[in-house]
Scaffold this active site. Structure first.
Site, short mmCIF file in Angstrom:
data_model
loop_
_atom_site.label_atom_id
_atom_site.label_comp_id
_atom_site.label_asym_id
_atom_site.label_seq_id
_atom_site.Cartn_x
_atom_site.Cartn_y
_atom_site.Cartn_z
N SER A 7 1.08 -2.58 5.63
CA SER A 7 0.57 -1.10 5.04
C SER A 7 1.47 -1.45 3.55
O SER A 7 2.03 -2.24 3.53
CB SER A 7 1.48 -0.10 5.80
OG SER A 7 2.71 -0.57 5.96
N CYS A 8 0.90 -0.25 2.78
CA CYS A 8 1.74 -0.03 1.50
C CYS A 8 2.72 0.80 1.76
O CYS A 8 2.79 1.70 2.67
CB CYS A 8 0.47 0.41 0.60
SG CYS A 8 -0.90 -0.70 0.36
N ASP A 9 3.50 0.96 0.42
CA ASP A 9 4.50 1.94 0.58
C ASP A 9 4.82 2.53 -0.61
O ASP A 9 4.81 1.82 -1.76
CB ASP A 9 5.95 1.13 1.03
CG ASP A 9 5.93 0.59 2.44
OD1 ASP A 9 6.34 1.36 3.46
OD2 ASP A 9 5.63 -0.83 2.66
N GLU A 94 -2.36 5.18 0.01
CA GLU A 94 -2.00 4.19 1.00
C GLU A 94 -3.15 4.66 2.24
O GLU A 94 -3.81 5.95 2.26
CB GLU A 94 -0.62 5.12 2.06
CG GLU A 94 0.44 5.28 1.29
CD GLU A 94 1.01 3.91 0.76
OE1 GLU A 94 0.85 2.86 1.44
OE2 GLU A 94 1.62 3.98 -0.32
N ASN A 189 1.72 4.17 6.04
CA ASN A 189 0.40 4.34 6.56
C ASN A 189 0.49 5.11 7.66
O ASN A 189 0.18 4.81 8.89
CB ASN A 189 -0.29 2.98 6.99
CG ASN A 189 -0.82 1.89 5.77
OD1 ASN A 189 0.21 1.53 5.27
ND2 ASN A 189 -1.82 1.91 5.57
#
Length: 419
Positions: A7-9, A94, A189
């Site tokens: 996932s991104c942050d 996200e 996410n």
């Protein structure tokens, strides 16, 4: 063995969360390991009435005026994972999955919406209204990676300007948003907006009630109502990163600076900086947005994977901001696999000069650790010096000169050191 969280942050700190009177934005973009992320600057532009705009997969009507933007973007797509415009607005997105079905057709990617929000919004709220209007008209969907295997999702966004931030969470064409005016906040996410909905799609609650997801009487909790009953594994595992990111921000609450935000993006124990498995952190961005509008906003980009082994380079909008070709990928026109039907049936080399030099440097570090470490330490010292000088400039201690050349000089210096 459990799958690593993919996932991104996104992070933001607003006073009093920040040490100074600055809003600090940060994002790691976690994408397929071999995907190249470029940093591209597009100047403000006027467009004839009736013009059409070619996004990643679909055409939409163009507006008559677009703002200057700088974007960190997967090189194969029109849209961006994150970026900023010349009005001091930053946006990142996200992936998320909800109770609403992800469309199998091609529409606007979440990354297209990031770029469109920046090109059309003069504030965080202006970018949000641009994105939600386009979402209503065109929907979201389409292949989200450069691969024939299907992979699509809905999107959440963090939109930030010099005064406030907005969290925008979507489910198909539906959406809810939360306004943030102080302190620290992060997203990953998953849906995070509870009962504190500040703005929403006009049919949000009626659709939820008609679907039987909400009884229409109790408290309306956006994340509880729209989170899927059986979320994908990557969405469940992202909770670890969201919690870790929150803890890191809270540890620095009241003292967040650009240096602190960079350290958070480089944090591997929390999983924020990802470097294992099929996905990794392919690009990173940190922005410093002074509340004082007479001061410039400064945006830092890596343009290379893994922020723990990359250098953050400063970009400032100016009348002399030109494309820095060292971080712009080759273009393939109509022969690009993303433009052919069926899509993604072949691969092309999208590496830009800095990406290639960075790859060589990493191989040197593996085969000759002492030499590689020496070069890296010099570059980290230069990064630290640059951060100190920009901090002094923003506090009025030293004048800002030749700001438009900062990014070019930093990229040029890094490539020469690697060589």
């Amino acid at each position: 063995m459990a799958e690593a969280p993919r996932s991104c942050d996104c992070f933001v700190s607003l006073p009093p969360g920040s040490r100074d009177d600055h809003v600090i934005f940060g994002k790691n973009s976690d994408r397929p390991r071999n995907e190249v992320q470029e940093v591209a600057h597009y100047p403000a532009a006027s467009h004839p009435p009736g013009s059409m705009l070619e996004c990643t997969y679909i055409q939409i009507p163009q507006v008559e005026q677009t703002r200057a933007v700088v974007l960190s973007k997967p090189a194969w797509m029109w849209g961006a994972e994150m970026g900023a415009n010349d009005q001091g607005v930053c946006v990142g997105n996200e992936a998320v999955w909800t109770r609403e079905t992800v469309s199998s057709g091609e529409a606007l990617l979440g990354m297209d919406l990031v770029r469109l929000g920046l090109e059309r919004g003069d504030s965080a709220w202006g970018a949000l209204t641009a994105i939600t209007s386009l979402l209503e008209l065109h929907g979201q969907g389409g292949q989200c990676r450069e691969d024939p295997e299907p992979f699509s999702y809905h999107n959440t966004f963090l939109l930030v300007d010099r005064n406030e931030a907005w969290v925008l969470e979507t489910a198909g064409r539906l959406w809810g948003a939360q306004k943030v005016t102080e302190g620290v906040k992060n997203i990953s996410n998953q849906l995070t907006i509870g009962a504190e909905v500040s703005a929403e799609h006009p049919e949000l609650r009626s659709v939820a009630q008609a679907q039987g997801w909400w009884d229409g009487e109790g408290e309306f909790n956006f994340s509880q109502v729209f989170s899927p009953e059986n979320p994908p594994a990557r969405m469940e595992l992202a909770k670890q990163r969201y919690k870790g990111g929150t803890e890191l921000l809270q540890q620095h609450d009241g003292s967040v600076t650009a240096e602190v935000m960079i350290s958070i993006l480089r944090d591997k124990p929390s999983g924020i900086c990802m470097d294992s498995g099929g996905f990794c952190t392919t690009g990173s961005m940190v922005s410093v947005l002074p509340r004082d509008s007479s001061l410039p906003c400064v945006h830092f980009f890596t343009a290379t994977p893994d922020p723990s082994r990359s250098i953050f380079k400063p970009f400032v909008f100016s009348d002399f901001s030109n494309p820095v070709l060292g971080v712009v990928s080759p273009q393939f026109g109509p022969d690009d696999p993303v433009r052919k039907q069926p899509r993604f049936q072949s691969q092309v080399d999208r590496r830009h000069d800095l990406y290639k030099a960075h790859q060589l440097a990493l191989r040197t570090m593996e085969t000759n650790p002492d030499q590689g470490l020496a070069v890296y330490e010099i570059l980290r010292d230069l990064e630290s010096q640059c951060l100190s000088e920009i901090s002094a400039m923003l506090s009025g201690e030293i004048p800002g000169e030749e700001l438009g050349d900062l990014f070019f000089d930093s990229v040029d210096t890094e490539i020469k050191f690697y060589q």
